[in-house]
Design a protein around this motif. Structure first.
Motif, PDB file in Angstrom:
ATOM      1  N   LYS A 113      -8.174  -7.347  21.152  1.00 56.56           N
ATOM      2  CA  LYS A 113      -9.065  -7.013  20.033  1.00 56.56           C
ATOM      3  C   LYS A 113      -9.914  -8.198  19.584  1.00 56.56           C
ATOM      4  O   LYS A 113     -10.589  -8.118  18.556  1.00 56.56           O
ATOM      5  CB  LYS A 113      -8.228  -6.528  18.855  1.00 56.56           C
ATOM      6  CG  LYS A 113      -7.561  -5.205  19.109  1.00 56.56           C
ATOM      7  CD  LYS A 113      -6.768  -4.770  17.911  1.00 56.56           C
ATOM      8  CE  LYS A 113      -6.146  -3.410  18.190  1.00 56.56           C
ATOM      9  NZ  LYS A 113      -5.202  -3.035  17.155  1.00 56.56           N
TER      10      LYS A 113
ATOM     11  N   PHE B 232       7.869 -13.627   4.244  1.00 54.07           N
ATOM     12  CA  PHE B 232       6.803 -12.966   4.999  1.00 54.07           C
ATOM     13  C   PHE B 232       7.028 -11.459   4.954  1.00 54.07           C
ATOM     14  O   PHE B 232       8.156 -10.986   4.756  1.00 54.07           O
ATOM     15  CB  PHE B 232       6.818 -13.423   6.459  1.00 54.07           C
ATOM     16  CG  PHE B 232       6.392 -14.850   6.655  1.00 54.07           C
ATOM     17  CD1 PHE B 232       5.085 -15.155   7.018  1.00 54.07           C
ATOM     18  CD2 PHE B 232       7.290 -15.894   6.492  1.00 54.07           C
ATOM     19  CE1 PHE B 232       4.685 -16.470   7.209  1.00 54.07           C
ATOM     20  CE2 PHE B 232       6.895 -17.218   6.674  1.00 54.07           C
ATOM     21  CZ  PHE B 232       5.590 -17.506   7.045  1.00 54.07           C
ATOM     22  N   MET B 233       5.978 -10.695   5.211  1.00 55.52           N
ATOM     23  CA  MET B 233       6.073  -9.229   5.224  1.00 55.52           C
ATOM     24  C   MET B 233       5.981  -8.710   6.660  1.00 55.52           C
ATOM     25  O   MET B 233       5.354  -9.334   7.517  1.00 55.52           O
ATOM     26  CB  MET B 233       4.931  -8.611   4.399  1.00 55.52           C
ATOM     27  CG  MET B 233       4.923  -9.009   2.944  1.00 55.52           C
ATOM     28  SD  MET B 233       6.354  -8.417   2.011  1.00 55.52           S
ATOM     29  CE  MET B 233       6.980  -9.955   1.368  1.00 55.52           C
TER      30      MET B 233
ATOM     31  N   MET C 155      11.787  -1.476  -3.105  1.00 57.43           N
ATOM     32  CA  MET C 155      13.032  -0.896  -2.573  1.00 57.43           C
ATOM     33  C   MET C 155      13.551   0.294  -3.401  1.00 57.43           C
ATOM     34  O   MET C 155      14.026   1.268  -2.825  1.00 57.43           O
ATOM     35  CB  MET C 155      14.063  -2.010  -2.433  1.00 57.43           C
ATOM     36  CG  MET C 155      14.961  -1.938  -1.251  1.00 57.43           C
ATOM     37  SD  MET C 155      14.324  -1.259   0.278  1.00 57.43           S
ATOM     38  CE  MET C 155      13.522  -2.667   1.027  1.00 57.43           C
TER      39      MET C 155
HETATM   40  N1  CAA Z   1       1.177  -7.199  16.422  1.00 59.95           N
HETATM   41  C1  CAA Z   1      -0.048  -6.870  16.877  1.00 59.95           C
HETATM   42  N2  CAA Z   1      -0.558  -5.635  16.740  1.00 59.95           N
HETATM   43  C2  CAA Z   1       0.201  -4.706  16.101  1.00 59.95           C
HETATM   44  C3  CAA Z   1       1.488  -4.994  15.605  1.00 59.95           C
HETATM   45  C4  CAA Z   1       1.965  -6.308  15.777  1.00 59.95           C
HETATM   46  N3  CAA Z   1       3.175  -6.672  15.347  1.00 59.95           N
HETATM   47  N4  CAA Z   1       2.001  -3.876  15.034  1.00 59.95           N
HETATM   48  C5  CAA Z   1       1.066  -2.922  15.157  1.00 59.95           C
HETATM   49  N5  CAA Z   1      -0.026  -3.418  15.792  1.00 59.95           N
HETATM   50  C6  CAA Z   1      -1.252  -2.741  16.160  1.00 59.95           C
HETATM   51  C7  CAA Z   1      -1.011  -1.345  16.673  1.00 59.95           C
HETATM   52  O1  CAA Z   1      -0.614  -1.399  18.032  1.00 59.95           O
HETATM   53  C8  CAA Z   1      -2.352  -0.674  16.469  1.00 59.95           C
HETATM   54  O2  CAA Z   1      -3.188  -1.015  17.557  1.00 59.95           O
HETATM   55  P1  CAA Z   1      -4.281   0.038  18.114  1.00 59.95           P
HETATM   56  O3  CAA Z   1      -5.275   0.204  17.003  1.00 59.95           O
HETATM   57  O4  CAA Z   1      -4.854  -0.653  19.301  1.00 59.95           O
HETATM   58  O5  CAA Z   1      -3.526   1.291  18.425  1.00 59.95           O
HETATM   59  C9  CAA Z   1      -2.883  -1.361  15.224  1.00 59.95           C
HETATM   60  O6  CAA Z   1      -2.066  -2.532  14.998  1.00 59.95           O
HETATM   61  C10 CAA Z   1      -2.849  -0.504  13.998  1.00 59.95           C
HETATM   62  O7  CAA Z   1      -1.597   0.084  13.921  1.00 59.95           O
HETATM   63  P2  CAA Z   1      -1.408   1.627  13.671  1.00 59.95           P
HETATM   64  O8  CAA Z   1      -2.620   2.396  14.049  1.00 59.95           O
HETATM   65  O9  CAA Z   1      -0.090   2.027  14.232  1.00 59.95           O
HETATM   66  O10 CAA Z   1      -1.179   1.777  12.153  1.00 59.95           O
HETATM   67  P3  CAA Z   1      -1.871   1.282  10.846  1.00 59.95           P
HETATM   68  O11 CAA Z   1      -3.343   1.254  10.923  1.00 59.95           O
HETATM   69  O12 CAA Z   1      -1.201   2.123   9.832  1.00 59.95           O
HETATM   70  O13 CAA Z   1      -1.413  -0.233  10.613  1.00 59.95           O
HETATM   71  C11 CAA Z   1       0.429  -1.303   9.560  1.00 59.95           C
HETATM   72  C12 CAA Z   1      -0.124  -0.658  10.825  1.00 59.95           C
HETATM   73  C13 CAA Z   1      -0.401  -2.519   9.167  1.00 59.95           C
HETATM   74  C14 CAA Z   1       1.844  -1.748   9.902  1.00 59.95           C
HETATM   75  C15 CAA Z   1       0.405  -0.277   8.386  1.00 59.95           C
HETATM   76  O14 CAA Z   1       1.018   0.916   8.795  1.00 59.95           O
HETATM   77  C16 CAA Z   1       1.079  -0.782   7.151  1.00 59.95           C
HETATM   78  O15 CAA Z   1       0.530  -1.558   6.384  1.00 59.95           O
HETATM   79  N6  CAA Z   1       2.333  -0.307   6.916  1.00 59.95           N
HETATM   80  C17 CAA Z   1       3.125  -0.736   5.763  1.00 59.95           C
HETATM   81  C18 CAA Z   1       3.771  -2.038   6.078  1.00 59.95           C
HETATM   82  C19 CAA Z   1       4.533  -2.573   4.921  1.00 59.95           C
HETATM   83  O16 CAA Z   1       4.618  -2.005   3.842  1.00 59.95           O
HETATM   84  N7  CAA Z   1       5.130  -3.732   5.137  1.00 59.95           N
HETATM   85  C20 CAA Z   1       5.968  -4.368   4.152  1.00 59.95           C
HETATM   86  C21 CAA Z   1       7.385  -3.946   4.408  1.00 59.95           C
HETATM   87  S1  CAA Z   1       8.480  -4.624   3.188  1.00 59.95           S
HETATM   88  C22 CAA Z   1       8.688  -6.189   3.686  1.00 59.95           C
HETATM   89  O17 CAA Z   1       8.214  -6.633   4.692  1.00 59.95           O
HETATM   90  C23 CAA Z   1       9.540  -7.034   2.809  1.00 59.95           C
HETATM   91  C24 CAA Z   1      10.998  -6.922   2.938  1.00 59.95           C
HETATM   92  O18 CAA Z   1      11.664  -7.892   2.569  1.00 59.95           O
HETATM   93  C25 CAA Z   1      11.691  -5.713   3.398  1.00 59.95           C
END
Ligand code: CAA
Ligand code: NAD
Length: 278
Positions: free
Chosen positions: A53, A137-138, A190
């Protein structure tokens, strides 16, 4: 900057990858070679995706070339900053920090990526509380902007400054927060995930409908059950236990269904089965 990461799971692997993308020399430690190999495969896939990309400086091979994989904690000795990302268990983390406090050079900073565990207790275990901090980190690390920076009771201004600047060098936005159970992120996130699980248990709606309602109705990128599966149900339960214990209120009580699924080994995406099958 020599950057150390403990744990090559979904968070440790992501942190190591982004640190290497930013030009740092990185050492990643995990307890078994197979866990390191699994982490390496995930990083390579992510880097290839970013490269395709046009979002990667250099090639995946160049970035991977800056990462050393090891099973020996002694290899952390010369690191300037070591970020821990192992299982969300206070006793296990404290034991690790006791060792790191002895191994890492005196000026080195120790940081935990913990989701909820008191930074101040881990800082005490490390024996270097001024040079200890929460660097949260998230998930997924390569895509998410935030790093929650949590100061323990004795964290020095210099430690906070270095870690804040390092997060910025990694292309992230650091935001400060104090040491309370679950910090800001998981104190707010959570209970919502736990409530969604409670809705499944009480038969309020099917998982797909619960997720759809929150995605389409609130513009959340993932529904709460998909997100819980993504985080790991074991991690979600561990965080809820810390919130419940630390804040006392019954509103933080882990859903019995969450507890049962973890007991059954249904940990979400990482085990292949959670609210959905992977
Ligand atoms: N590295 C590189 N690319 C990645 C990747 C990674 N680790 N993970 C996903 N991608 C890519 C996908 O392959 C996809 O590529 P294409 O467009 O070529 O298909 C692209 O990123 C976009 O992914 P998706 O189309 O599947 O989905 P999306 O547009 O919804 O984005 C997301 C993905 C950013 C994860 C989004 O779904 C999101 O923001 N989800 C919520 C995440 C969240 O809330 N995180 C916090 C969790 S809580 C926490 O982390 C704290 C804790 O202590 C628990
Ligand atoms: P994970 O299960 O994917 O990975 C943990 C890794 O740590 C595994 O590879 C395991 O082998 C390794 N490990 C366990 N004990 C170890 C030890 N003593 N020494 C070295 N390595 C050890 O877990 P994860 O989801 O990456 O979570 C790691 C930490 O990050 C937890 O504290 C979690 O709360 C926190 N966190 C998780 C998320 C998330 O969405 N999963 C988000 C932010 C923070």
């Amino acid at each position: 900057m020599k950057f150390g990461v403990i744990g090559a799971g979904q968070m440790g692997g992501g942190i190591a990858q982004v640190a290497a993308q930013s030009g740092f020399t990185v050492v990643v430690q995990d307890v078994k070679q197979e866990f390191l190999a699994r982490g390496q495969t995930v990083m390579e896939k992510s880097l290839t995706k970013l490269h395709e990309k046009g979002r990667l400086e250099g090639t995946p091979a160049e970035v991977m070339g800056r990462i050393q994989f090891t099973t020996s904690l002694q290899d952390m000795a010369e690191c300037d900053l070591v970020v821990e990302a192992i299982v969300e268990n206070e006793a296990v983390k404290a034991d690790l920090f006791r060792q790191l406090g002895q191994i890492v050079k005196p000026g080195g900073i120790l940081a935990s990526n913990t989701s909820s565990i008191p930074i101040t207790s881990l800082a005490t275990a490390s024996g270097r509380p001024e040079r200890f901090i929460g660097m949260h980190f998230m998930n997924p690390v390569p895509l998410m902007q935030l790093v929650e920076v949590i100061r323990g009771h004795q964290t020095s201004d210099e430690t906070a400054r270095i870690v804040t600047e390092t997060a910025q060098q990694m292309g992230k936005t650091p935001l400060p927060c104090n040491d309370f159970p679950g910090f800001v992120s998981n104190r707010i996130l959570m209970p919502m995930l736990n409530e969604a699980i409670q809705c499944v248990m009480e038969g309020v709606a099917e998982p797909e409908a619960i997720d759809g309602i929150m995605k389409l109705g609130m513009n959340h990128p993932m529904g709460p059950l998909t997100l819980a599966d993504f985080i790991g149900l074991d991690t979600c339960l561990a965080i809820m236990e810390v919130l419940h214990r630390g804040l006392g209120d019954d509103k933080y009580r882990p859903s019995p269904l969450l507890r049962k699924m973890v007991q059954a080994g249904q940990l979400g995406r990482k085990s292949g089965q959670g609210f959905y099958t992977y």
